[in-house]
Design a protein around this motif. Sequence first.
Motif, PDB file in Angstrom:
ATOM      1  N   ARG B  49      49.666   7.688  53.511  1.00  7.60           N
ATOM      2  CA  ARG B  49      49.303   9.108  53.585  1.00  7.60           C
ATOM      3  C   ARG B  49      49.992   9.814  54.753  1.00  7.60           C
ATOM      4  O   ARG B  49      50.271  10.996  54.703  1.00  7.60           O
ATOM      5  N   LEU B  50      50.232   9.027  55.816  1.00  9.50           N
ATOM      6  CA  LEU B  50      50.787   9.644  57.024  1.00  9.50           C
ATOM      7  C   LEU B  50      51.861   8.741  57.615  1.00  9.50           C
ATOM      8  O   LEU B  50      51.659   7.540  57.740  1.00  9.50           O
ATOM      9  N   PRO B  77      53.508  14.672  49.109  1.00  7.47           N
ATOM     10  CA  PRO B  77      52.218  14.783  49.800  1.00  7.47           C
ATOM     11  C   PRO B  77      52.182  14.107  51.163  1.00  7.47           C
ATOM     12  O   PRO B  77      51.200  14.273  51.904  1.00  7.47           O
ATOM     13  N   LEU B  78      53.213  13.351  51.498  1.00  5.87           N
ATOM     14  CA  LEU B  78      53.205  12.596  52.765  1.00  5.87           C
ATOM     15  C   LEU B  78      53.211  13.532  53.964  1.00  5.87           C
ATOM     16  O   LEU B  78      54.006  14.460  54.039  1.00  5.87           O
ATOM     17  N   ARG B  79      52.279  13.276  54.919  1.00  2.95           N
ATOM     18  CA  ARG B  79      52.282  14.052  56.162  1.00  2.95           C
ATOM     19  C   ARG B  79      53.111  13.290  57.193  1.00  2.95           C
ATOM     20  O   ARG B  79      53.125  12.062  57.187  1.00  2.95           O
ATOM     21  N   ASP B 101      55.050  17.812  60.150  1.00  7.62           N
ATOM     22  CA  ASP B 101      53.757  18.500  60.166  1.00  7.62           C
ATOM     23  C   ASP B 101      53.236  18.685  61.578  1.00  7.62           C
ATOM     24  O   ASP B 101      52.488  19.618  61.851  1.00  7.62           O
ATOM     25  N   ALA B 102      53.584  17.769  62.475  1.00  8.19           N
ATOM     26  CA  ALA B 102      53.105  17.888  63.858  1.00  8.19           C
ATOM     27  C   ALA B 102      54.010  17.057  64.764  1.00  8.19           C
ATOM     28  O   ALA B 102      54.789  16.228  64.299  1.00  8.19           O
ATOM     29  N   PHE B 103      53.901  17.300  66.071  1.00  8.59           N
ATOM     30  CA  PHE B 103      54.653  16.520  67.059  1.00  8.59           C
ATOM     31  C   PHE B 103      53.703  16.058  68.130  1.00  8.59           C
ATOM     32  O   PHE B 103      52.736  16.740  68.443  1.00  8.59           O
ATOM     33  N   ILE B 104      54.066  14.954  68.725  1.00  6.32           N
ATOM     34  CA  ILE B 104      53.404  14.552  69.967  1.00  6.32           C
ATOM     35  C   ILE B 104      54.506  14.134  70.927  1.00  6.32           C
ATOM     36  O   ILE B 104      55.430  13.418  70.538  1.00  6.32           O
ATOM     37  N   ALA B 105      54.419  14.638  72.157  1.00 10.78           N
ATOM     38  CA  ALA B 105      55.462  14.311  73.129  1.00 10.78           C
ATOM     39  C   ALA B 105      55.080  13.059  73.893  1.00 10.78           C
ATOM     40  O   ALA B 105      53.933  12.876  74.278  1.00 10.78           O
TER      41      ALA B 105
END
Lengths: 533, 123
Positions: B49-50, B77-79, B101-105
Amino acid sequence: MESGFGLKIREKRKTLGLTQAEVARSVGISTSYFNLIERGKRSIGGALLLRIARALDLDPAALDDDAERRLVTELTETAADPLLSGLDLDAAAVPALVGRHPAWARALALLHRECRDRGEVISAMSDRLSQDPFLSDVVHRMLTTIAGIRSTAEILDSVDDLEATQSRRFRANLAVESTRLSEAAQALADFFDRSEAPKQAITPGEEVDDFIIAHGNHFPALEEGTARLRARLGANAAGGTAALAAALASRKDVAEGNHRPLSAPRRARAGYRDGGYRDAGYRDAGHGEDALWDGDGTVSEAGRRFAMARHAVLHDLKDTIDDLVENAPQLISEEARQRVVSVLASYGAAALLFPYDPFLEDAERLRYDIGLMRRRYQASFEQICQRLVSLRRPGAGGVPFAMLRVDPAGNLSKRFPLPRLPMPRHGAACPLWAVYRAFQTPGPVVRQLVELPAGDRFLFVARVVRKGVDSFAMPARQLSVAIVCNAQYADRLVYGDGLDLSGRARAEPVGVSCRVCPRADCQHRAEDPIVPT
Amino acid sequence: MATRLLIAEDEASILESLVFILGREGYDIVTARDGEGALQQLQADGAVRLLILDVMLPRVNGFEVLRAVRGDAALAPLRVLMLTAKGQARDRQMADQMGADAFIAKPFSNQDVVREVRRLVAP
């Protein structure tokens, strides 16, 4: 607009208790014109300047204060700095500021130079940091390792029910990642150690200019020192340059030095600097000075002699040079002090090879024909020019010359201004100057009679010289060297022959540099003027 | 059934930590050590899923993986949660444009990762 120049005239006139009308009458101009001069609305030079100076018993040099004029130009440019645009500074007020509060004006100029220097350094560093592949890699490595350490440490800290094997595993990870972080940090520290450079002023050239101008490009201590050195070498003027060269060559340090590169510390002590002054360096003896245009361009005798003389001066007159450098308030940066050592060594070499009195006498007799002077002294075009510019002994001076040297890209690498002929502090001078035109016809001397926007007329004498060994891979350096004198002296020069030197004759209209030039209709304009015309 | 995550990360200690903290949250975790392995797993396993995707992966880098994922209709559909190094504004901008869909540093805190994962896989 009120100029320092006008202020000086007015103050002196008042001290003498004279009225404007009296002075105007005695110098043969109208009272209203004199009034304009005092208020700085008219700039004057030449004969009128001399008459006014005489009438008020003023030193013409004090009136025609080139340092002051440079300061006005510098502050006018400062006023145009985008940083100050919100302040709505009135550029027309600059001459009054310089005239009334010279110390404050100098302080402003110094601060602005420093500010510009810092700005340049910061942008260079920032470019370096954002573009250096090593830095970007090492920073990435560090961030990744820190991410591992942080995440692992949080687990060890916050998870109470960690199994013993898991705990051992995470602690081992911590140890591994810490080692990697140390290595990356060490690599980073090494990088900065390697790239650490001493603070380098971007504007040492301006400090050097200020120093030379403050001395009027004449250094009596060096003239006397070289006269003593010449006597010690046993070569008098009558013996000529060749005898002096022979005496120099017989000296062990000079002869050996001539064939051996200086070690880095010796070069540093002697004020050599890779890049900027290499052509004047001892290491390039025999290759550094210009060859005849049509010569084979390999070894020039003139260059070899000059390098030997320079070496002897640096060795024997070190104290004199150090004295001049140490007592110069104009020299703030170490870089500028080093450059001045180099400049003074060249000055001393010229003074040694071309002794003042006979050289001046020959120059006057040969009507400043540089070609004939070269033959007389077996010297290069540039060496002769450089010595001519230094013939400024009070009471026994030659024709006052400015000098400049440019490369084909327009970079000024030597400049000595004249009153009323300022040299641009950065960027190129007026593209119409003969010093640039000479590149179109390398070989013969190019002369040009010009008129500056303020009405002053000058005679340019320029020629292209070649430096270095000419190879297919690295062609010799071509530089254009020019000397310039006020047109009022042109009839003393062979280069003035055949020119109509009367005030009514046509002279080519030129400027100083586009940024300060008011000639709106000039088709050679490369930059907008700072002060709108 | 537990939600399945694929973590594509070549740094062993980061991978180990992520597997541990997200495993404790009850996720079903599979891993890959390079971009090529990540793509193979995604194509073989439709249940992911992710994707937690590091930018600097060997062989096929994170951006190329992202491009392949976004160009594959079957994976629509993959996030995707990207891990970028702090200060790499250009990386973030690029990932954004390419459909992350999002980032994390990095360096990140574990809690941030957990929070972001929960948000992205929430029904």
